[in-house]
Design an enzyme around this catalytic site. Structure first.
Site, PDB file in Angstrom:
ATOM      1  N   LYS A 172      33.713  36.059  33.158  1.00  0.00           N
ATOM      2  CA  LYS A 172      34.583  35.486  34.196  1.00  0.00           C
ATOM      3  C   LYS A 172      33.978  34.181  34.676  1.00  0.00           C
ATOM      4  O   LYS A 172      32.752  34.029  34.749  1.00  0.00           O
ATOM      5  CB  LYS A 172      34.715  36.453  35.385  1.00  0.00           C
ATOM      6  N   GLU A 217      37.893  35.793  53.248  1.00  0.00           N
ATOM      7  CA  GLU A 217      36.775  36.488  52.606  1.00  0.00           C
ATOM      8  C   GLU A 217      35.494  36.354  53.421  1.00  0.00           C
ATOM      9  O   GLU A 217      35.044  35.243  53.724  1.00  0.00           O
ATOM     10  CB  GLU A 217      36.554  35.944  51.192  1.00  0.00           C
ATOM     11  N   GLU A 260      39.047  41.210  37.242  1.00  0.00           N
ATOM     12  CA  GLU A 260      38.474  40.123  38.018  1.00  0.00           C
ATOM     13  C   GLU A 260      37.829  40.641  39.297  1.00  0.00           C
ATOM     14  O   GLU A 260      36.727  40.216  39.683  1.00  0.00           O
ATOM     15  CB  GLU A 260      39.582  39.116  38.350  1.00  0.00           C
ATOM     16  N   GLU A 395      49.059  29.881  40.920  1.00  0.00           N
ATOM     17  CA  GLU A 395      48.212  30.552  41.912  1.00  0.00           C
ATOM     18  C   GLU A 395      47.448  29.531  42.754  1.00  0.00           C
ATOM     19  O   GLU A 395      47.363  29.661  43.984  1.00  0.00           O
ATOM     20  CB  GLU A 395      47.225  31.494  41.224  1.00  0.00           C
TER      21      GLU A 395
END
Length: 413
Positions: A172, A217, A260, A395
């Site tokens: 990733k 986050e 992910e 996105e």
């Protein structure tokens, strides 16, 4: 490393405000030096500058932490509030990369806080600050243009990363791009903060040294021996008339997004487990619903087994796979190769720290660097082998919405 010298044994006083009114961000009297860390109407705002320290390079976390501990040890504190965020606090924003990047820790002169229904004011130093209120300015007309990495080139970078991952080089990588906006008038961070708190009340709305945003986050929170973090990775956005519940189901059933997310959770667990016992990790993610997107989310909690400050915990955890990739060294090299831009403090830790090493640090997402009339917006996406470059472009556009809406004055629509 640069610092601002100050006199020794400064006084710090925190007192309860008897009849508070209005939102915290409305208390900021001036655009200059506006500081914020607010979630759900609670948190901290501050203004004035008593001292600051700047650091660069791989030792930036430990140098900021060491300077703040030394500075705070010389303060004379009278705290009648005794809540997290009262007493002596500093705000910090740390560069994503070892090089380039400038990290900063700012000690304000006045702080207003609110927690558990209690509102307080903290004054640092003998002179206080000039609290003459200035009206909040609107930015006027906006003109957008490409940043250091235009979206067309970023799409090519995503396609290149997908090819590399399908070839087995890594699992990733998180790639970001930027967008520039130039306003008719100097951009007032308070104008952005008001829009962000209205549209994203369940995010941490921050402002530190010109970096303004609303992050969903939480990198790490340390309150005594309690440690918390919120890991986000995996995203879906409104499309084709699908309901909110339908989007959540789509997200939870997506192998690409679950993969992910799993990498991001794993990296955080590996960073915290040596220093926390127990460490509570949910069996699976939940869905965090925001105005513009929905994310897979995992809240991790633990008990700290040593005296690491929130800044040192952030040093151990950053960058997580949520903003870097897996394996971390390979992902970092690929970011340097494919992005070819300076992220600055985007995706780095941002928040506050107190004299005991407690504090809250989020990841600087959904944000922009504000400098006069120029605003540099950022968006990034986690890329895995199954990623589709065109979908990632959509996105990223959805992730630019919070700052674009704040700049354009779009609230509640």
């Amino acid at each position: 490393m640069t610092t601002t010298p100050i006199a020794d044994r400064l006084r710090v006083s925190s007192r309860v405000v008897a009849d508070p009114t209005g939102a915290l961000v409305d208390a900021l009297p001036t655009a200059a030096g506006a500081l914020s860390w607010v979630n759900g109407g609670e948190g901290l705002v501050a203004w004035g500058e008593l001292a600051r320290v700047e650091a660069t390079g791989p030792t930036r976390f430990t140098r900021l932490d060491s300077w703040w501990r030394t500075f705070a040890s010389r303060l004379r504190v009278q705290d009648e509030v005794n809540l997290p965020g009262s007493g002596a606090v500093a705000f910090t924003s740390i560069a994503f990369a070892d090089d380039p990047g400038r990290s900063v820790l700012v000690v304000p002169r006045v702080v207003m806080g609110r927690r558990d229904g209690v509102t307080w004011v903290t004054e640092l130093g003998e002179d206080g600050a000039d609290d003459v209120a200035e009206p909040v300015r609107e930015p006027g007309r906006l003109r957008y243009s490409d940043g250091q990495l235009p979206v067309t080139q970023w799409r090519d970078a995503v396609a290149g990363a997908v090819s590399r991952m399908r070839g087995g080089e890594l699992a990733k990588v998180v790639l970001a791009h930027d967008l520039l906006a130039v306003a008719d008038e100097p951009v007032d961070p308070r104008y952005l903060l008001r829009g962000l708190t209205a549209n994203y009340p369940n995010c941490w709305v921050f402002s530190v040294d010109g970096l303004v945003g609303a992050t969903p986050e939480l990198l790490v929170r340390r309150l005594g021996d309690r440690v918390d973090t919120r890991v986000l990775a995996g995203t879906v956005w409104p499309h084709d008339g699908v309901s909110g519940a339908g989007l959540a189901e789509e997200l939870l059933s997506s192998p690409k997004n679950r993969e992910e997310h799993a990498y991001a959770v794993q990296s955080m667990v590996e960073a915290l487990r040596p220093f926390c016992s127990p460490l509570e990790v949910p069996a699976g993610p939940s869905v965090l619903r925001l105005r513009n997107v929905q994310h897979l989310a995992t809240d991790i909690r633990g008990r700290l087994t040593n005296g690491h400050s929130v800044l040192r915990l952030a040093w151990l955890a950053h960058p997580t796979a949520a903003v870097g990739g897996t394996p971390a060294p390979d992902a970092r090299r690929l970011i340097d190769e494919l992005e070819r831009m300076d992220r600055g403090r985007y995706a780095g830790p941002v928040g506050w720290v107190d004299a005991a090493g407690n504090g809250e640090l989020g990841i600087a997402l959904r944000c922009a660097e504000v400098s006069g009339r120029t605003v540099r917006l950022f968006a990034g996406c986690g890329i895995v082998a199954d990623s589709d470059p065109d979908s990632e472009v959509r996105e990223a556009a959805a992730k630019l919405v919070p700052m674009r809406d704040a700049l354009e004055g779009s609230i509640g629509r």
